[in-house]
Design an enzyme around this catalytic site. Sequence first.
Site, PDB file in Angstrom:
ATOM      1  N   ASN A   1     -20.040  -3.097   6.335  1.00 57.45           N
ATOM      2  CA  ASN A   1     -21.009  -2.652   7.331  1.00 57.45           C
ATOM      3  C   ASN A   1     -20.587  -2.941   8.761  1.00 57.45           C
ATOM      4  O   ASN A   1     -20.953  -2.214   9.672  1.00 57.45           O
ATOM      5  CB  ASN A   1     -22.363  -3.325   7.051  1.00 57.45           C
ATOM      6  CG  ASN A   1     -23.282  -3.243   8.249  1.00 57.45           C
ATOM      7  OD1 ASN A   1     -23.844  -2.189   8.550  1.00 57.45           O
ATOM      8  ND2 ASN A   1     -23.440  -4.367   8.958  1.00 57.45           N
TER       9      ASN A   1
ATOM     10  N   TYR B   1     -15.086   6.103  18.790  1.00 54.35           N
ATOM     11  CA  TYR B   1     -15.955   5.789  17.655  1.00 54.35           C
ATOM     12  C   TYR B   1     -15.846   6.867  16.579  1.00 54.35           C
ATOM     13  O   TYR B   1     -15.695   6.557  15.392  1.00 54.35           O
ATOM     14  CB  TYR B   1     -17.398   5.672  18.144  1.00 54.35           C
ATOM     15  CG  TYR B   1     -18.386   5.266  17.073  1.00 54.35           C
ATOM     16  CD1 TYR B   1     -18.533   3.937  16.715  1.00 54.35           C
ATOM     17  CD2 TYR B   1     -19.181   6.218  16.442  1.00 54.35           C
ATOM     18  CE1 TYR B   1     -19.446   3.563  15.743  1.00 54.35           C
ATOM     19  CE2 TYR B   1     -20.093   5.856  15.465  1.00 54.35           C
ATOM     20  CZ  TYR B   1     -20.224   4.525  15.125  1.00 54.35           C
ATOM     21  OH  TYR B   1     -21.129   4.163  14.150  1.00 54.35           O
TER      22      TYR B   1
ATOM     23  N   LYS C   1     -14.540   6.474  12.718  1.00 58.74           N
ATOM     24  CA  LYS C   1     -15.413   6.778  11.589  1.00 58.74           C
ATOM     25  C   LYS C   1     -14.851   7.921  10.735  1.00 58.74           C
ATOM     26  O   LYS C   1     -15.062   7.958   9.518  1.00 58.74           O
ATOM     27  CB  LYS C   1     -16.821   7.103  12.082  1.00 58.74           C
ATOM     28  CG  LYS C   1     -17.563   5.884  12.619  1.00 58.74           C
ATOM     29  CD  LYS C   1     -17.759   4.825  11.543  1.00 58.74           C
ATOM     30  CE  LYS C   1     -18.622   3.675  12.014  1.00 58.74           C
ATOM     31  NZ  LYS C   1     -18.888   2.688  10.938  1.00 58.74           N
TER      32      LYS C   1
ATOM     33  N   THR D   1     -31.142   0.457  16.075  1.00 56.14           N
ATOM     34  CA  THR D   1     -30.532  -0.854  16.261  1.00 56.14           C
ATOM     35  C   THR D   1     -30.151  -1.020  17.735  1.00 56.14           C
ATOM     36  O   THR D   1     -30.277  -0.092  18.534  1.00 56.14           O
ATOM     37  CB  THR D   1     -29.253  -1.005  15.415  1.00 56.14           C
ATOM     38  OG1 THR D   1     -28.264  -0.070  15.886  1.00 56.14           O
ATOM     39  CG2 THR D   1     -29.531  -0.748  13.948  1.00 56.14           C
TER      40      THR D   1
END
Length: 239
Positions: A77, A142, A146, A177
Amino acid sequence: MQIHDAVVLVTGANRGIGARFVEQLKARGAGKVYAAARDVRTIEADGVHPVELDVTDPEQIAAAARAAGDVQILVNNAGISTGTGLVIGDEQAIRREMDTNFYGPLLMTRAFAPVLAANGGGAVVNVVSALSWFATPGSGAYAASKAAAWMLTDSTRLELAGQGTHVVGVHMGLVDTDMAAEIQAPKIAPAELADAALDAVESGAQEVLADDWARLVKRGLHLDPAQRYEQLFAALGQG
């Protein structure tokens, strides 16, 4: 496999999605939860086994695999987002994202694959992203990390099939988040995401499309890039 009584290690378990994974695992009756974080003092959950772990540090990864030799489910995670573009963005920031978001789960999977095999096969859960399939301005580093994590998930699923390890890729748009705090858009709750991922472990599903955004992006992968981005930007309200 069943979560109840299983032994699970979660990286990035001190906050956000990782902390919700820990909560959901406890609620489902996991037998033992290793909660891993770079600073174990930031882990607030009770009844877990804290593990000091920086997923960019091979020595700490090896130590974790030795210390947690009973793990049956690995949840990769831990991740970061620096908001860095690929062409003129800071190269070190790009490398940090790749180190954390791709090499981190890769090295964790390599270290724990023998552990999982020894414990019956088990499962690996990779928290990926819908940004594995597209990019927005400023998200290049990012998205690239990913996208690499998506292929890591596909490749290790094939490579670990012989030892009976179930590999799950979890894709989503925005999660509520700290990482997405400044973005004004619909967000999935971290607990909902963790619950969907654990449902996949129990059902045998290989991929989780946790929200409408992930499903929209996945449906458009067959389109020509111009059409695909026109559709995505229209959905973002930028068309």
